[in-house]
Design an enzyme around this catalytic site. Structure first.
Site, short mmCIF file in Angstrom:
data_model
loop_
_atom_site.label_atom_id
_atom_site.label_comp_id
_atom_site.label_asym_id
_atom_site.label_seq_id
_atom_site.Cartn_x
_atom_site.Cartn_y
_atom_site.Cartn_z
N LYS A 145 -4.31 2.15 -2.78
CA LYS A 145 -3.85 1.57 -3.73
C LYS A 145 -3.98 0.21 -4.15
CE LYS A 145 -0.09 -1.35 -1.77
NZ LYS A 145 0.96 -0.73 -0.44
N ARG A 159 12.06 -6.69 2.21
CA ARG A 159 11.65 -5.83 1.21
C ARG A 159 12.41 -4.52 1.82
NH1 ARG A 159 5.33 -3.67 -1.02
NH2 ARG A 159 5.97 -2.45 0.60
C1 LIG Z 1 -0.11 -1.61 0.43
C2 LIG Z 1 0.88 -0.92 1.81
C3 LIG Z 1 0.57 -1.33 2.83
C4 LIG Z 1 -1.38 -1.71 3.22
O1 LIG Z 1 -0.93 -2.92 3.28
P1 LIG Z 1 -2.67 -4.10 3.65
O2 LIG Z 1 -1.85 -5.70 3.28
O3 LIG Z 1 -3.17 -3.61 2.15
O4 LIG Z 1 -3.14 -3.61 4.67
C5 LIG Z 1 1.27 -0.71 3.77
N1 LIG Z 1 2.46 -0.28 4.24
C6 LIG Z 1 3.30 -0.33 2.73
C7 LIG Z 1 4.37 0.34 3.16
C8 LIG Z 1 2.77 -1.06 1.46
O5 LIG Z 1 3.74 -0.39 0.36
#
Ligand SMILES: *Cc1c(COP(=O)(O)O)cnc(C)c1O
Length: 367
Positions: A36, A131
């Site tokens: 993402k 969250r």
């Molecule tokens: C963005 C996201 C991740 C990845 O996080 P990083 O810090 O980039 O490794 C994993 N799980 C969820 C639910 C996320 O939204």
């Protein structure tokens, strides 16, 4: 060349993925590569898959469309809780989604049944980061409600820390996740395929050998893309921090005072800036701004340069320490943090170019 651009080194992304996958595998975990931060760039997903990630995680359906349309065939995990309005597209596009609302899961069930599909559900548990996620005490009734629904299968339990509350993954909170997994498996006679322990912030706990054994899955973005864990943002061993670099051109180079002349009010973004007098300085403007990037997340690779500020289209730097070696038309190179990467990858004004540097050529990135 007047358009700013990002260079993307796919070999470094593959190398980083391989390093993280290898670490996680040692402790019995598979890794979903999270794209993402790059708007689901297909080449980045392919680079991660070459490095051994078992699936791709994305927060946005549009990015998953981009990936599938480009022929990236893999298992897709939707990371952001599905909106009720998108359930139909989700069950036809995504294999597994992360969920925390019964009504959404019921809608996914209905849509999946209509298309004769089985959609995988990972139930998110909030272990205190505040969250997404079901509160641990509500988990049993939650699972009891969704278990009979047709068209969906509960494939796992997951948690996400260090995102809103900055809660650090620990033996204690990970053990809580495992206890909930045990409880649900016992109560309902289920086997949960995924115990999805977290994101890049979990790497220090994993490397210390302290992640509970039952945790068998990680969702990793930043550590693969930028080569850092996300608790302190320290470079992760044996990864590159410069797989993505930003380049922009010097469009003005002048000697000017360090304090504005005349009475001052708000700047272009409604802030009231404060200036310290350092005398006259060598300053440059490069052709990138807030419309393209988060200026606070940029670090010039040349440590003699410092960023003074930015407006929509201009980034200002003090180059006094390097004045003799920078000319109009030169390109300056910047490392990016996650926030800067996200913005620059999203900006249509920033070109994306693939490079491949010889293995082992690691630019040092100032902290
Ligand atoms: C963005 C996201 C991740 C990845 O996080 P990083 O810090 O980039 O490794 C994993 N799980 C969820 C639910 C996320 O939204």
């Amino acid at each position: 060349m007047t358009t700013p651009w990002i260079t993307i080194d796919l070999a470094k992304i593959t190398h980083n993925a391989r390093t993280i996958v290898h670490l996680c595998r040692q402790y019995g975990m598979t890794v979903t590569g999270v794209t993402k931060g790059t708007c689901g760039l297909p080449e980045v997903a392919r680079a991660m898959l070459r490095g051994g990630v078992v699936s791709i995680g994305e927060s946005r359906l549009k990015n998953i469309y981009r990936l599938t349309a480009s022929g990236v065939h893999t298992t897709y995990m939707l990371l952001r809780t599905p909106p009720l309005s998108e359930v139909q597209d989700i069950v036809t596009t995504v294999d597994i989604s992360l969920n925390a609302e019964v009504a959404v899961i019921a809608a996914l069930s209905e849509a999946a049944s209509r298309y004769s599909r089985v959609h995988g559900i990972i139930v998110m548990v909030d272990l205190g980061d505040l969250r997404e996620g079901v509160w641990p005490d509500d988990l049993l009734p939650f699972v009891r409600q969704i278990l009979p629904l047709p068209g969906i299968r509960i494939v796992g339990l997951g948690t996400n820390l260090s995102c809103y509350g900055g809660v650090i993954p620990s033996v204690d909170n990970m053990q809580q996740l495992v206890e909930r997994v045990d409880q649900i498996e016992r109560t309902f006679g289920l086997h949960l395929q995924y115990v999805s322990g977290g994101n890049s912030s979990a790497l220090p706990l994993i490397a210390a050998g302290k992640m509970p054994l039952r945790v068998n899955h990680m969702r990793i973005g930043e550590a693969i893309l930028l080569g850092r864990e996300t608790l302190q943002r320290t470079p992760w061993p044996a990864t590159f921090q410069d797989a993505f670099l930003l380049h922009a051109e010097v469009i003005e180079h002048k000697v000017k005072p360090s304090v504005p002349l005349g009475a001052t009010g708000q700047d272009a973004f409604g802030k009231t800036p404060v200036f310290v007098d350092h005398g006259t300085r060598d300053r440059v403007i490069v052709n990138i701004g807030r419309e393209d990037v988060d200026p606070a997340g940029l670090t010039p690779l040349d440590t003699r340069l410092s960023i003074l500020g930015a407006s929509s289209d201009h980034l200002l730097l003090d180059v006094t320490a390097a004045a003799g070696s920078i000319r109009l038309g030169d390109c300056l190179t910047f490392a990016m943090n996650y926030s800067a990467l996200l913005a620059a990858m999203t900006s249509p004004y920033v070109d994306k170019r693939y490079v491949s540097c010889p293995a082992g050529s690691m630019a040092s990135i100032p902290d």
